[in-house]
Enzyme design. Structure first.
Site, PDB file in Angstrom:
ATOM      1  N   CYS A 159       4.867  60.248 -78.202  1.00 20.99           N
ATOM      2  CA  CYS A 159       4.253  60.979 -77.089  1.00 20.99           C
ATOM      3  C   CYS A 159       2.924  61.625 -77.481  1.00 20.99           C
ATOM      4  O   CYS A 159       1.900  61.434 -76.809  1.00 20.99           O
ATOM      5  CB  CYS A 159       5.227  62.005 -76.514  1.00 20.99           C
ATOM      6  SG  CYS A 159       5.636  63.390 -77.607  1.00 20.99           S
ATOM      7  N   HIS A 210       7.566  67.463 -76.036  1.00 21.60           N
ATOM      8  CA  HIS A 210       7.134  66.262 -75.321  1.00 21.60           C
ATOM      9  C   HIS A 210       5.879  66.559 -74.520  1.00 21.60           C
ATOM     10  O   HIS A 210       5.733  67.632 -73.926  1.00 21.60           O
ATOM     11  CB  HIS A 210       8.242  65.766 -74.381  1.00 21.60           C
ATOM     12  CG  HIS A 210       7.986  64.373 -73.881  1.00 21.60           C
ATOM     13  ND1 HIS A 210       8.166  63.253 -74.661  1.00 21.60           N
ATOM     14  CD2 HIS A 210       7.541  63.912 -72.688  1.00 21.60           C
ATOM     15  CE1 HIS A 210       7.856  62.168 -73.965  1.00 21.60           C
ATOM     16  NE2 HIS A 210       7.464  62.545 -72.762  1.00 21.60           N
ATOM     17  N   HIS A 268       3.193  58.608 -70.039  1.00 24.27           N
ATOM     18  CA  HIS A 268       3.740  59.170 -71.278  1.00 24.27           C
ATOM     19  C   HIS A 268       4.468  58.083 -72.061  1.00 24.27           C
ATOM     20  O   HIS A 268       4.830  57.035 -71.525  1.00 24.27           O
ATOM     21  CB  HIS A 268       4.687  60.339 -70.979  1.00 24.27           C
ATOM     22  CG  HIS A 268       6.044  59.916 -70.503  1.00 24.27           C
ATOM     23  ND1 HIS A 268       7.210  60.497 -70.953  1.00 24.27           N
ATOM     24  CD2 HIS A 268       6.427  58.933 -69.633  1.00 24.27           C
ATOM     25  CE1 HIS A 268       8.250  59.911 -70.362  1.00 24.27           C
ATOM     26  NE2 HIS A 268       7.805  58.979 -69.554  1.00 24.27           N
TER      27      HIS A 268
END
Length: 357
Positions: A273, A321, A333
């Site tokens: 990420c 994240h 993402h």
């Protein structure tokens, strides 16, 4: 020698008790062996989701150790080069002192101070040099220079040893974190392997349904927010200009759609990420820190209602994240192991906030 007595055989009643007990034990053992129920798709999905989230947290910690290792390696190299230069300077001073000693020997013999300086531990003499008057002023300056150089060399060696020791510690932590990640991913795969193809398909369908539900809830919340009279008390900076850096960031991220997630990867073939966000910003000539938690502090906080394409969006209380906002309540993402880079509503995970670097 006395006669040995034969053991008394158990009577029928005792045999009956023993037989019943053995049978009961066998039943219990059999029941225990078959007591574990077969895992359901729902229970496996819950466990897999939990393990994947734990793995992602471990991956961010791994990235942190890796970044620290790279920094320490650079520092260790710099210090070792400094030590090498200091040693060269010290060797040159020793050569000059040796020439002085040779001159003195040819004239009046080697000066005791010079002899001590040429020993393996010249600092012993240098500590007493101030009370000796046998060396000329030029020789005293040379000895003082050697003392200063030796002190700097010792300090650099101590710093190098400490840095290398820290590097070893970080390397061990890196290895331990990697083992933890691999163990969680293996555990996840073992759970999925217990399911049939139909059950795995059911899990994927449930995941899609959950995303759709979250998107609908997000749209409803956005509609309510747009009708509310009071807006968040947070002044956001002007949105990035169309066609500027923001466009480069979104364009780069969009070009990565469909590529696989790869833990601790920063491209070009796979990303995690924060690896994806860092690479997208590099495409716009903006350098971000490696970790998602550090990226959180890399710019100005943006209210959710003021998000613009190219902003960073963060999730979960520990900020493990991060994605790239592309507008219309959606982001690009890199999700997790086994998944590909995708577009997803930002409402499908616990949203923590936005940042504009």
């Amino acid at each position: 020698m006395g006669k040995r007595r034969k053991p008394t055989p158990p009577n029928r009643a005792r045999l009956a008790v023993l037989t019943t007990a053995m049978a009961g034990s066998a039943v219990l053992a059999s029941g225990t062996a078959h007591a574990e129920p077969a895992p359901t798709a729902a229970s496996v999905k819950d466990q897999v989701d939990r393990l994947n989230e734990e793995a992602e947290q471990s991956i961010e910690r791994y990235n942190g150790f890796q970044a620290k290792q790279q920094k320490l390696q650079g520092e260790a190299g710099r210090i070792q080069e400094k030590v090498a230069r200091g040693q060269e300077a010290m060797n040159e001073l020793r050569t000059r002192l040796g020439a002085v000693a040779a001159d003195q020997y040819r004239s009046n013999g080697i000066d005791p101070g010079i002899q001590l300086m040429l020993d393996s531990d010249p600092s012993a003499y240098l500590q007493r040099a101030s009370v000796q008057n046998q060396v000329a002023d030029s020789q005293t300056n040379l000895l003082k220079q050697a003392q200063d150089e030796q002190r700097k060399l010792d300090q650099d060696r101590t710093e190098a040893a400490a840095t290398l020791a820290e590097l070893d510690t970080v390397g061990a932590s890196l290895g331990a974190q990697k083992n933890q990640i691999q163990a969680k991913l293996a555990q996840t795969q073992a759970l999925l392997n217990k399911l049939s193809a139909a059950e795995r398909a059911k899990i994927n369908a449930q995941e899609s349904a959950d995303k759709a539900k979250a998107a609908a809830q997000q749209a409803a919340a956005a509609d309510r927010a747009s009708r509310a009279a009071e807006r968040p008390d947070l002044k956001a900076p002007a949105p990035p200009a169309a066609g500027g850096r923001a466009a480069s960031i979104v364009q780069f991220a969009s070009a990565q759609l469909g590529k696989p997630y790869g833990w601790s990867m920063t491209g070009p073939n796979s990303f995690d990420c924060s690896g994806l966000t860092g690479a997208a910003y590099r495409a716009a000539d903006i350098k971000l820190p490696r970790l998602s938690q550090d990226q959180w502090n890399a710019g100005t906080r943006i209210a959710r209602a003021d998000l613009q394409p190219g902003d960073l969006v963060f999730f979960y209380p520990d900020l493990h994240h991060v994605g790239i906002y592309i507008g219309d309540g959606k982001m690009i993402h890199a999700p997790r192991t086994g998944k590909n880079i995708e577009v997803l509503p930002i409402g499908v995970m616990p949203y923590m906030g936005g940042v504009r670097p």
